[in-house]
Scaffold this active site. Structure first.
Site, PDB file in Angstrom:
ATOM      1  N   HIS A   2      60.635 -96.137  50.101  1.00 20.87           N
ATOM      2  CA  HIS A   2      62.016 -95.656  50.202  1.00 20.87           C
ATOM      3  C   HIS A   2      62.235 -94.838  51.469  1.00 20.87           C
ATOM      4  O   HIS A   2      61.305 -94.558  52.235  1.00 20.87           O
ATOM      5  CB  HIS A   2      62.399 -94.842  48.955  1.00 20.87           C
ATOM      6  N   TYR A  43      52.982 -93.388  46.644  1.00 16.61           N
ATOM      7  CA  TYR A  43      52.830 -93.941  45.302  1.00 16.61           C
ATOM      8  C   TYR A  43      51.737 -95.004  45.337  1.00 16.61           C
ATOM      9  O   TYR A  43      51.916 -96.059  45.965  1.00 16.61           O
ATOM     10  CB  TYR A  43      54.161 -94.552  44.831  1.00 16.61           C
ATOM     11  N   HIS A  93      69.013 -88.412  51.896  1.00 16.08           N
ATOM     12  CA  HIS A  93      70.389 -88.883  51.777  1.00 16.08           C
ATOM     13  C   HIS A  93      71.311 -87.680  51.818  1.00 16.08           C
ATOM     14  O   HIS A  93      70.891 -86.532  51.640  1.00 16.08           O
ATOM     15  CB  HIS A  93      70.575 -89.671  50.467  1.00 16.08           C
ATOM     16  N   ASP A 149      69.305 -81.618  44.130  1.00 12.98           N
ATOM     17  CA  ASP A 149      68.400 -82.762  43.959  1.00 12.98           C
ATOM     18  C   ASP A 149      67.012 -82.329  44.435  1.00 12.98           C
ATOM     19  O   ASP A 149      66.778 -82.205  45.634  1.00 12.98           O
ATOM     20  CB  ASP A 149      68.916 -83.942  44.777  1.00 12.98           C
ATOM     21  N   ARG A 167      56.045 -87.029  45.063  1.00  9.91           N
ATOM     22  CA  ARG A 167      57.256 -86.879  45.881  1.00  9.91           C
ATOM     23  C   ARG A 167      57.576 -85.390  45.975  1.00  9.91           C
ATOM     24  O   ARG A 167      57.459 -84.661  44.985  1.00  9.91           O
ATOM     25  CB  ARG A 167      58.427 -87.655  45.283  1.00  9.91           C
ATOM     26  N   GLU A 227      62.842 -86.082  51.289  1.00 12.82           N
ATOM     27  CA  GLU A 227      62.045 -86.458  50.130  1.00 12.82           C
ATOM     28  C   GLU A 227      60.995 -87.537  50.419  1.00 12.82           C
ATOM     29  O   GLU A 227      61.043 -88.625  49.850  1.00 12.82           O
ATOM     30  CB  GLU A 227      62.961 -86.925  49.001  1.00 12.82           C
ATOM     31  N   GLU A 262      60.754 -83.040  47.356  1.00 11.51           N
ATOM     32  CA  GLU A 262      62.148 -83.158  47.824  1.00 11.51           C
ATOM     33  C   GLU A 262      62.836 -81.803  47.789  1.00 11.51           C
ATOM     34  O   GLU A 262      62.740 -81.069  46.813  1.00 11.51           O
ATOM     35  CB  GLU A 262      62.897 -84.136  46.921  1.00 11.51           C
ATOM     36  N   HIS A 306      62.349 -95.035  39.865  1.00  9.24           N
ATOM     37  CA  HIS A 306      63.524 -94.655  39.069  1.00  9.24           C
ATOM     38  C   HIS A 306      63.174 -94.608  37.588  1.00  9.24           C
ATOM     39  O   HIS A 306      63.950 -95.034  36.741  1.00  9.24           O
ATOM     40  CB  HIS A 306      64.673 -95.633  39.324  1.00  9.24           C
ATOM     41  N   ASP A 349      61.908 -85.267  39.149  1.00  6.09           N
ATOM     42  CA  ASP A 349      63.020 -85.389  40.093  1.00  6.09           C
ATOM     43  C   ASP A 349      64.273 -85.065  39.289  1.00  6.09           C
ATOM     44  O   ASP A 349      64.704 -85.858  38.444  1.00  6.09           O
ATOM     45  CB  ASP A 349      63.072 -86.814  40.653  1.00  6.09           C
ATOM     46  N   HIS A 375      74.102 -88.966  45.781  1.00  3.94           N
ATOM     47  CA  HIS A 375      74.054 -89.733  47.022  1.00  3.94           C
ATOM     48  C   HIS A 375      75.465 -89.672  47.594  1.00  3.94           C
ATOM     49  O   HIS A 375      76.316 -90.516  47.299  1.00  3.94           O
ATOM     50  CB  HIS A 375      73.601 -91.169  46.764  1.00  3.94           C
ATOM     51  N   ASP A 379      83.574 -95.971  19.061  1.00  3.44           N
ATOM     52  CA  ASP A 379      84.653 -95.012  19.305  1.00  3.44           C
ATOM     53  C   ASP A 379      84.144 -93.675  19.842  1.00  3.44           C
ATOM     54  O   ASP A 379      84.809 -92.650  19.731  1.00  3.44           O
ATOM     55  CB  ASP A 379      85.469 -94.787  18.033  1.00  3.44           C
TER      56      ASP A 379
END
Length: 439
Positions: free
Chosen positions: A351, A389, A355, A272, A407, A385, A409, A244, A261, A362, A41
């Site tokens: 990647h 890796y 975006h 972002d 990375r 970005e 970005e 991710h 990130d 996104h 709940d």
């Protein structure tokens, strides 16, 4: 409760523009986002549907916006919850139909519990329904039942909708080009995010847990009445190689890089940002070498952001610079032309380079039109970005490279003259990051 950040006339203007695009024989139906159960709940924090928020600034659940161009009794109609003092004592205030008209500027409003009786009549005389079919299965079935009822009542005569059109074909294009008021909100989200990343960098030290850095980000977000725009990624050491990664539970150790990130959402608009920094405050030689390659790729990709350039140019340029760097460091072998053509770089860079950014991280908007890469226009906002890796189990590379994930970005606005980096205030180069962390 979310507060509409713009004057009500701004939302009315957006609704008017959408209805002009629809034409007098169309009808648009935009339901609110459903509430989501977290467990038993308890609910997840409510987040308004981006399209409904864009068109109205209305943030309550159990609502449906209907736009009916040319309707004499009102073109902009909201179905919403009625006032209920007992429930409001538990859940907070409601606007009710009266408040929807007086406070939000809708032409008319009705109780949401009456929608089955009222909305089918609004479909009569309309040939096209603009709606996100497939996004909410329960509402899809409800809408189809209304359409079937109208057709039965009219005995299949003309006057009932004959065509569904994806609402995004019109609305996504509106949302893709940001106005000056939206850019101010996005700059605010960017500024809050810069402060949060800076706080995390200054807090970092060997032995700190990823969740402690995560907490530092969230503290700054909430301090400024913002939220995390998405689940932050805080990856120390080899965790930075997981694109991710969101566990954010590991303990850092001396020699680790930390990839963060994370971005704030302010009044619905997202930032972002990604930065990668050494937990000790000093890059090792291999870490700096790879960081410099990514930094160069990002700079070259950002230079492609200007009116008249193709969206695809951004990624293409980033890939070229990354491949040049990987070749110079011995992580790739052969010619640049061959590495790009055969996409061998995807082993280290799987990647894309960015975006769209806006009410969604996104954000909406096509990247191609008629099979061709989209041409950039002033008012578009996007991320840049690039990253590299090197997996910790990659035995084909020298051990000094293994487990390094990087990375960088930033959020970039296309302007008439070129571009403006909304997140430019955050340290980006290895030298600037080290200076910030040692201050």
């Amino acid at each position: 409760m979310w507060r509409a950040p713009l004057p009500m006339r701004s939302y009315a203007k957006r609704r008017r523009h959408l209805m002009d695009l629809m034409g007098d024989d169309g009808i648009a139906i935009v339901p609110a986002a459903p509430e989501r159960i977290r467990s038993r709940d308890t609910h997840y924090p409510y987040r308004p549907d981006s399209d409904l928020w864009y068109l109205s600034g209305y943030a309550e659940p159990r609502a449906v916006l209907v736009l009916i161009p040319g309707r004499s009794h009102g073109e902009s109609v909201l179905f919403c919850r009625e006032r209920d003092l007992e429930r409001e004592a538990w859940d907070g205030p409601r606007s009710g139909p009266e408040g929807a008209v007086s406070d939000f500027g809708f032409d008319d409003a009705y109780p949401i519990d009456d929608i089955d009786d009222i909305l089918p009549g609004m479909l009569e005389g309309r040939s096209r329904v603009h709606y996100h079919l497939g996004r909410d299965t329960d509402f899809d079935l409800q809408l189809l039942s209304w359409l079937n009822r109208v057709k039965r009542q009219l005995h299949m005569q003309t006057g009932s909708p004959q065509e569904f059109l994806e609402l995004g074909h019109l609305l996504d294009e509106m949302r893709l080009l940001k106005g000056a008021d939206e850019i101010k909100l996005m700059q605010r989200a960017a500024d809050i995010s810069v402060e949060a990343h800076t706080a995390a960098m200054r807090l970092a030290k060997p032995g700190i847990h990823e969740y402690e850095l995560h907490a530092a980000l969230e503290h700054v977000f909430r301090k400024h009445d913002a939220w995390a725009a998405y689940s932050p990624i805080v990856g120390a050491g080899a965790n930075a190689c997981v694109l991710h990664y969101v566990a954010n539970s590991a303990k850092s150790k001396a020699g680790d890089l930390v990839l963060i990130d994370a971005g704030a959402e302010y009044r619905g608009y997202a930032a972002d940002i990604s930065r990668t920094f050494p937990v000790t405050g000093r890059f090792t030689a291999p870490q700096r070498a790879l960081h410099d390659v990514v930094l160069s790729a990002q700079a070259e990709a950002r230079a492609c952001v200007r009116p008249g350039r193709a969206w695809a140019d951004i990624h293409s340029r980033a890939v070229e610079v990354l491949c040049e760097g990987l070749l110079s460091l011995g992580l790739l072998k052969g010619t640049l032309k061959r590495q790009v053509a055969e996409e061998t770089y995807k082993r280290f860079y799987p990647h894309k380079t960015g975006h769209w950014l806006g009410l969604d991280v996104h954000d909406v908007g096509d990247y191609q039109l008629d099979g061709e890469s989209r041409i950039l226009e002033p008012g578009m906002v996007l991320t840049i970005e690039p990253g590299l890796y090197i997996r910790p189990d990659d035995t084909q590379v020298d051990p000094k490279w293994r487990g390094i994930g990087i990375r960088i970005e930033d959020d970039v606005l296309v302007t008439r003259e070129g571009n403006r980096v909304l997140t430019d205030a955050l340290a980006r180069s290895a030298d600037d990051i080290e200076a910030l962390m040692s201050a």
